[in-house]
Design an enzyme around this catalytic site. Structure first.
Site, PDB file in Angstrom:
ATOM      1  N   LYS A 112       2.820 -23.301 -37.220  1.00 26.76           N
ATOM      2  CA  LYS A 112       3.747 -23.644 -36.138  1.00 26.76           C
ATOM      3  C   LYS A 112       5.048 -24.266 -36.685  1.00 26.76           C
ATOM      4  CE  LYS A 112       0.843 -22.974 -32.510  1.00 26.76           C
ATOM      5  NZ  LYS A 112      -0.337 -22.344 -33.113  1.00 26.76           N
TER       6      LYS A 112
HETATM    7  C1  PLP Z   1      -1.269 -21.348 -32.754  1.00 30.62           C
HETATM    8  C2  PLP Z   1      -2.232 -20.930 -33.801  1.00 30.62           C
HETATM    9  C3  PLP Z   1      -2.761 -19.619 -33.849  1.00 30.62           C
HETATM   10  C4  PLP Z   1      -2.469 -18.566 -32.802  1.00 30.62           C
HETATM   11  O1  PLP Z   1      -1.146 -18.127 -32.791  1.00 30.62           O
HETATM   12  P1  PLP Z   1      -0.547 -17.372 -31.491  1.00 30.62           P
HETATM   13  O2  PLP Z   1       0.877 -17.193 -31.785  1.00 30.62           O
HETATM   14  O3  PLP Z   1      -0.801 -18.338 -30.338  1.00 30.62           O
HETATM   15  O4  PLP Z   1      -1.295 -16.113 -31.320  1.00 30.62           O
HETATM   16  C5  PLP Z   1      -3.604 -19.301 -34.903  1.00 30.62           C
HETATM   17  N1  PLP Z   1      -3.941 -20.213 -35.836  1.00 30.62           N
HETATM   18  C6  PLP Z   1      -3.462 -21.476 -35.811  1.00 30.62           C
HETATM   19  C7  PLP Z   1      -3.907 -22.434 -36.865  1.00 30.62           C
HETATM   20  C8  PLP Z   1      -2.589 -21.890 -34.804  1.00 30.62           C
HETATM   21  O5  PLP Z   1      -2.133 -23.155 -34.792  1.00 30.62           O
END
Ligand code: PLP
Length: 460
Positions: A112
């Site tokens: 993120k």
């Molecule tokens: C948010 C997240 C995901 C999923 O990503 P999306 O864009 O919501 O599909 C997968 N793994 C981790 C560790 C995340 O924080």
């Protein structure tokens, strides 16, 4: 470049307005008016660029000169200078057919950060340029909150309030959020679940006069700036292995469909990705959609990969828009149908297209753990439980003449609760170790919106 809504009721707006709007005013999602095309010659030139240089080129295509190039360059450089690895997103080779793209070298050890470091700097820039205050309000099940706070802490003109479910996030996630002592950060720990937090946020954003009076802005994954920031690493990783001439797949641990949509966008821009492999955990609405053509939420399952425990994927509407030839009327009626009947069923022809665009596999909780063990033994590489879903799906769906890049979306130290079940002991990175000695600052609140509103008014 201007941005339009998937439901067609917003007149085209520029990039800055699009990031400030977040969710489109008509309830749809914002998408670029056209997808910029990158020629083979340009792809060749881009191969030589560093990560920040590449990010600058990709972003430039999506904002014309709304942000002057030298300002944009500084925004990008500032956003990725906080990463611990010089490549920003290093690619690790496990064997001839398997690579892992490590997206977790940012401040909070989850992918993120790649989008939220940039969005934080972008909000700060817009606030300075327009001399306006930005108040960010969001809910998190763990990773987004920590990353969003890290993206704006200490920045002038911005305040951020994050709601998380009290004692229902991992210990490291809680510490990452609540040990931040900057005065522009407020952590509210809600006595309830993540769904309660999301409901409160929805209620507060629906109160239009409150929203406008306090300049509330969102940071959730539907923000178009987050998608654009995530397209960059598909190009970056591809270029590093392209010369061998293999077919190159990406396998993406998926929840809200943001990360994999970024891959789809990179492909539509001209990056010759072979397969986009959509990996889910047992919350498998998206895998069922790709394999059966029905989009319908199932029962919520708590899993070892909690950031993918999602029933309704907030970015999915963006893909539907392209699937149906950018026809906003069709999307509006599909989404109305979804609201009324709780499901969307697509035609045989549409399903053929979906299966040309994606391969999908839903990973059982036990298989997720088994995959972590297997990779640890075979490759001496420790996957986090989210990344393990991507690896398991790729092992199922990739052919022997293809090379697959698994996106590693979190550092295993963030999810030690699951790793410990395998009797694997890991040492925490120093930055995570240090969190345990810091003072926590948070306010525990009930799940009543009025109480939260009072806290916000005091804070703003
Ligand atoms: C948010 C997240 C995901 C999923 O990503 P999306 O864009 O919501 O599909 C997968 N793994 C981790 C560790 C995340 O924080």
């Amino acid at each position: 470049m201007r941005y339009i809504s998937t439901r067609g009721q917003v007149s085209p707006i520029g990039f800055t307005d699009a990031i400030l709007m977040g969710l489109a005013d008509d309830g749809g999602l914002l998408v670029p008016e056209h997808i910029p095309q990158v020629s083979d010659a340009t792809l060749k030139q881009w191969q030589r660029l560093t990560y920040p240089e590449l990010a600058l080129e990709v972003f430039s295509l999506y904002m014309n000169d709304e942000i002057p190039r030298e300002d944009l360059k500084k925004l990008v450089d500032d956003s990725y200078s906080t990463f611990r690895h010089e490549d920003v997103t290093p690619l690790r080779r496990l064997d001839d057919g398997r690579y892992v793209l490590e997206l977790f070298h940012g401040p909070t050890f989850a992918f993120k950060d790649i989008a939220l470091q940039f969005l934080g700097n972008l909000y700060s820039y817009v606030s300075r340029k327009t001399n306006s205050i930005i108040h960010i309000l969001g809910a998190t099940s763990g990773d987004t909150g920590a990353s969003a706070i890290e993206g704006v802490r200490g920045k002038e003109g911005i305040r951020i309030c994050i709601l998380h479910p009290h004692q229902k996030v991992s210990k490291v996630q809680e510490l990452q959020m609540t040990t931040v002592d900057d005065v522009n950060v407020l952590n509210l720990a809600v006595e309830g679940t993540f769904d309660d937090c999301q409901r409160i946020i929805k209620e507060l954003f629906a109160d239009v006069s409150f929203k406008h009076q306090y300049h509330l802005r969102a940071i959730n994954s539907i923000n178009i700036a987050r998608i654009l920031a995530q397209t960059v690493y598909y190009f970056y990783a591809y270029f590093q292995i392209a010369n061998a001439g293999h077919k190159i797949n990406f396998s993406i641990p998926t929840g809200n469909f943001g990360d994999i949509f970024a891959g789809y966008l990179a492909q539509r821009m001209g990056l010759p990705i072979h397969k986009l492999i959509l990996a889910t955990n047992e919350n498998n609405i998206l895998a069922r959609f790709v394999n059966e053509g029905v989009y319908q939420p199932g029962n919520f399952r708590g899993t070892y990969s909690p950031s993918m425990d999602i029933q309704v994927a907030s970015n999915f509407e963006r893909y539907l828009f392209y699937l149906y030839g950018e026809d906003a009327d069709t999307i509006t009626s599909l989404m109305t149908q979804f609201k009324a009947e709780g499901r969307i069923v697509i035609t045989e022809d549409a399903l053929k297209q979906v299966q040309a665009d994606f391969s999908a596999y839903s990973v059982k909780n036990e298989d997720c753990l088994n995959t972590i063990s297997e990779y640890y033994e075979k490759y001496d590489y420790l996957l986090d439980p989210h990344t393990a879903c991507g690896a398991a799906a790729s092992d199922k769906l990739a052919e022997s003449d293809e090379v697959t890049v698994v996106l590693a979306t979190a550092h295993p130290a963030k999810f030690d609760e699951a790793i410990r079940l395998l009797k694997i002991s890991q040492s925490y990175p120093r930055q995570i170790e240090e969190l345990f000695d810091k003072l926590q600052i948070q306010t525990v609140v009930s799940g009543i919106s009025e109480e939260i509103k009072e806290q916000l008014v005091k804070f703003f």
